[in-house]
Design an enzyme around this catalytic site. Structure first.
Site, PDB file in Angstrom:
ATOM      1  N   ASP A  91     -14.223   2.194  -8.987  1.00  0.00           N
ATOM      2  CA  ASP A  91     -14.819   3.536  -9.013  1.00  0.00           C
ATOM      3  C   ASP A  91     -16.254   3.449  -8.485  1.00  0.00           C
ATOM      4  O   ASP A  91     -17.009   2.530  -8.827  1.00  0.00           O
ATOM      5  CB  ASP A  91     -14.797   4.071 -10.451  1.00  0.00           C
ATOM      6  CG  ASP A  91     -15.053   5.565 -10.508  1.00  0.00           C
ATOM      7  OD1 ASP A  91     -14.141   6.312 -10.882  1.00  0.00           O
ATOM      8  OD2 ASP A  91     -16.199   5.979 -10.196  1.00  0.00           O
ATOM      9  N   ASN A 113      -7.431  12.511 -15.785  1.00  0.00           N
ATOM     10  CA  ASN A 113      -7.933  13.864 -16.001  1.00  0.00           C
ATOM     11  C   ASN A 113      -7.106  14.866 -15.193  1.00  0.00           C
ATOM     12  O   ASN A 113      -6.636  14.547 -14.103  1.00  0.00           O
ATOM     13  CB  ASN A 113      -9.401  13.946 -15.570  1.00  0.00           C
ATOM     14  CG  ASN A 113     -10.293  13.013 -16.368  1.00  0.00           C
ATOM     15  OD1 ASN A 113     -10.088  12.815 -17.561  1.00  0.00           O
ATOM     16  ND2 ASN A 113     -11.276  12.420 -15.709  1.00  0.00           N
ATOM     17  N   GLY A 123     -11.736  17.600 -16.605  1.00  0.00           N
ATOM     18  CA  GLY A 123     -12.806  16.866 -15.930  1.00  0.00           C
ATOM     19  C   GLY A 123     -12.394  16.262 -14.603  1.00  0.00           C
ATOM     20  O   GLY A 123     -13.064  15.353 -14.099  1.00  0.00           O
ATOM     21  N   GLN A 124     -11.315  16.774 -14.001  1.00  0.00           N
ATOM     22  CA  GLN A 124     -10.877  16.226 -12.706  1.00  0.00           C
ATOM     23  C   GLN A 124     -11.749  16.778 -11.583  1.00  0.00           C
ATOM     24  O   GLN A 124     -11.870  18.000 -11.427  1.00  0.00           O
ATOM     25  CB  GLN A 124      -9.403  16.578 -12.444  1.00  0.00           C
ATOM     26  CG  GLN A 124      -8.874  15.953 -11.167  1.00  0.00           C
ATOM     27  CD  GLN A 124      -7.380  16.225 -10.939  1.00  0.00           C
ATOM     28  OE1 GLN A 124      -6.776  17.035 -11.642  1.00  0.00           O
ATOM     29  NE2 GLN A 124      -6.807  15.549  -9.965  1.00  0.00           N
ATOM     30  N   HIS A 172      -5.296  10.182 -10.138  1.00  0.00           N
ATOM     31  CA  HIS A 172      -5.831   8.825 -10.270  1.00  0.00           C
ATOM     32  C   HIS A 172      -5.915   8.462 -11.742  1.00  0.00           C
ATOM     33  O   HIS A 172      -6.307   9.278 -12.571  1.00  0.00           O
ATOM     34  CB  HIS A 172      -7.199   8.691  -9.603  1.00  0.00           C
ATOM     35  CG  HIS A 172      -8.165   9.783  -9.952  1.00  0.00           C
ATOM     36  ND1 HIS A 172      -8.119  11.037  -9.365  1.00  0.00           N
ATOM     37  CD2 HIS A 172      -9.191   9.826 -10.829  1.00  0.00           C
ATOM     38  CE1 HIS A 172      -9.081  11.793  -9.858  1.00  0.00           C
ATOM     39  NE2 HIS A 172      -9.748  11.086 -10.770  1.00  0.00           N
ATOM     40  N   LEU A 173      -5.541   7.231 -12.004  1.00  0.00           N
ATOM     41  CA  LEU A 173      -5.631   6.693 -13.350  1.00  0.00           C
ATOM     42  C   LEU A 173      -6.924   5.892 -13.443  1.00  0.00           C
ATOM     43  O   LEU A 173      -7.101   4.910 -12.708  1.00  0.00           O
ATOM     44  CB  LEU A 173      -4.415   5.789 -13.598  1.00  0.00           C
ATOM     45  CG  LEU A 173      -4.220   5.216 -14.994  1.00  0.00           C
ATOM     46  CD1 LEU A 173      -4.013   6.334 -16.013  1.00  0.00           C
ATOM     47  CD2 LEU A 173      -3.040   4.253 -14.997  1.00  0.00           C
ATOM     48  N   HIS A 174      -7.846   6.354 -14.292  1.00  0.00           N
ATOM     49  CA  HIS A 174      -9.056   5.565 -14.549  1.00  0.00           C
ATOM     50  C   HIS A 174      -8.671   4.410 -15.480  1.00  0.00           C
ATOM     51  O   HIS A 174      -7.990   4.629 -16.491  1.00  0.00           O
ATOM     52  CB  HIS A 174     -10.103   6.391 -15.301  1.00  0.00           C
ATOM     53  CG  HIS A 174     -10.711   7.515 -14.531  1.00  0.00           C
ATOM     54  ND1 HIS A 174     -11.924   7.394 -13.870  1.00  0.00           N
ATOM     55  CD2 HIS A 174     -10.314   8.793 -14.334  1.00  0.00           C
ATOM     56  CE1 HIS A 174     -12.225   8.556 -13.304  1.00  0.00           C
ATOM     57  NE2 HIS A 174     -11.272   9.425 -13.576  1.00  0.00           N
TER      58      HIS A 174
HETATM   59  P1  DGP Z   1     -12.272  12.491 -11.899  1.00  0.00           P
HETATM   60  O1  DGP Z   1     -13.535  13.106 -12.411  1.00  0.00           O
HETATM   61  O2  DGP Z   1     -11.290  12.139 -13.009  1.00  0.00           O
HETATM   62  O3  DGP Z   1     -11.632  13.312 -10.807  1.00  0.00           O
HETATM   63  O4  DGP Z   1     -12.710  11.112 -11.268  1.00  0.00           O
HETATM   64  C1  DGP Z   1     -13.053  10.942  -9.928  1.00  0.00           C
HETATM   65  C2  DGP Z   1     -13.659   9.572  -9.814  1.00  0.00           C
HETATM   66  O5  DGP Z   1     -13.651   9.209  -8.461  1.00  0.00           O
HETATM   67  C3  DGP Z   1     -15.108   9.494 -10.282  1.00  0.00           C
HETATM   68  O6  DGP Z   1     -15.191   8.584 -11.362  1.00  0.00           O
HETATM   69  C4  DGP Z   1     -15.876   8.992  -9.081  1.00  0.00           C
HETATM   70  C5  DGP Z   1     -14.802   8.469  -8.180  1.00  0.00           C
HETATM   71  N1  DGP Z   1     -15.057   8.659  -6.770  1.00  0.00           N
HETATM   72  C6  DGP Z   1     -15.341   9.842  -6.138  1.00  0.00           C
HETATM   73  N2  DGP Z   1     -15.476   9.636  -4.823  1.00  0.00           N
HETATM   74  C7  DGP Z   1     -15.242   8.317  -4.616  1.00  0.00           C
HETATM   75  C8  DGP Z   1     -15.234   7.497  -3.454  1.00  0.00           C
HETATM   76  O7  DGP Z   1     -15.456   7.921  -2.326  1.00  0.00           O
HETATM   77  N3  DGP Z   1     -14.976   6.168  -3.632  1.00  0.00           N
HETATM   78  C9  DGP Z   1     -14.701   5.654  -4.877  1.00  0.00           C
HETATM   79  N4  DGP Z   1     -14.446   4.339  -4.951  1.00  0.00           N
HETATM   80  N5  DGP Z   1     -14.702   6.400  -5.979  1.00  0.00           N
HETATM   81  C10 DGP Z   1     -14.979   7.708  -5.854  1.00  0.00           C
END
Ligand code: DGP
Length: 114
Positions: free
Chosen positions: A30, A87, A93-94, A100-102
């Site tokens: 992330d 999310n 909070g998406q 995507h699975l955090h």
């Molecule tokens: P959510 O809020 O659940 O939709 O999480 C989105 C996540 O994606 C957030 O933790 C930051 C991450 N993220 C957003 N843009 C990018 C990117 O360009 N590259 C990477 N590696 N992560 C990203």
């Protein structure tokens, strides 16, 4: 989808710190980590939200968790523990509309989540 940032990571159009991939899923770190270990597991095909999963995606949903397990072991958080979060939409909070699975670990998580 051409304007989806995670599809661009899948295609290689933008870089990602990839930690695992197979034919169906991709895992990468992330950009804004919320724990010392924080990676995302995504399906390679575009699915916007949990609401868009179809019955034929059941195996793909399972593969997200199987990949999470593999990378958790790679990252040495399998025994200490980790949190998996997916999310959905605004209240969930998406912010990126490609499911995507955090997977977060290497610190003590708290409950309830914020
Ligand atoms: P959510 O809020 O659940 O939709 O999480 C989105 C996540 O994606 C957030 O933790 C930051 C991450 N993220 C957003 N843009 C990018 C990117 O360009 N590259 C990477 N590696 N992560 C990203």
């Amino acid at each position: 989808m051409s304007d989806c940032i995670f599809c661009k990571i899948v295609s290689g159009d933008i870089p990602g710190d990839i930690v695992y991939q197979d034919e169906a899923v991709l895992a990468f770190r992330d950009l804004s980590p919320q724990a010392p270990v924080h990676f995302l597991v995504i399906p390679k095909k575009h699915i916007s939200t949990i609401n868009d999963f179809k019955s034929e995606d059941a195996s793909l949903v399972g593969k997200l968790f199987l990949a999470a397990k593999i990378v958790a072991k790679q990252e040495n958080i399998d025994e200490s523990g980790y949190r998996c979060v997916m999310n959905c939409n605004d209240d969930g909070g998406q912010t990126v509309h490609h499911v995507h699975l955090h997977v977060m670990g290497k610190r003590q998580m708290t409950w309830p989540p914020g």
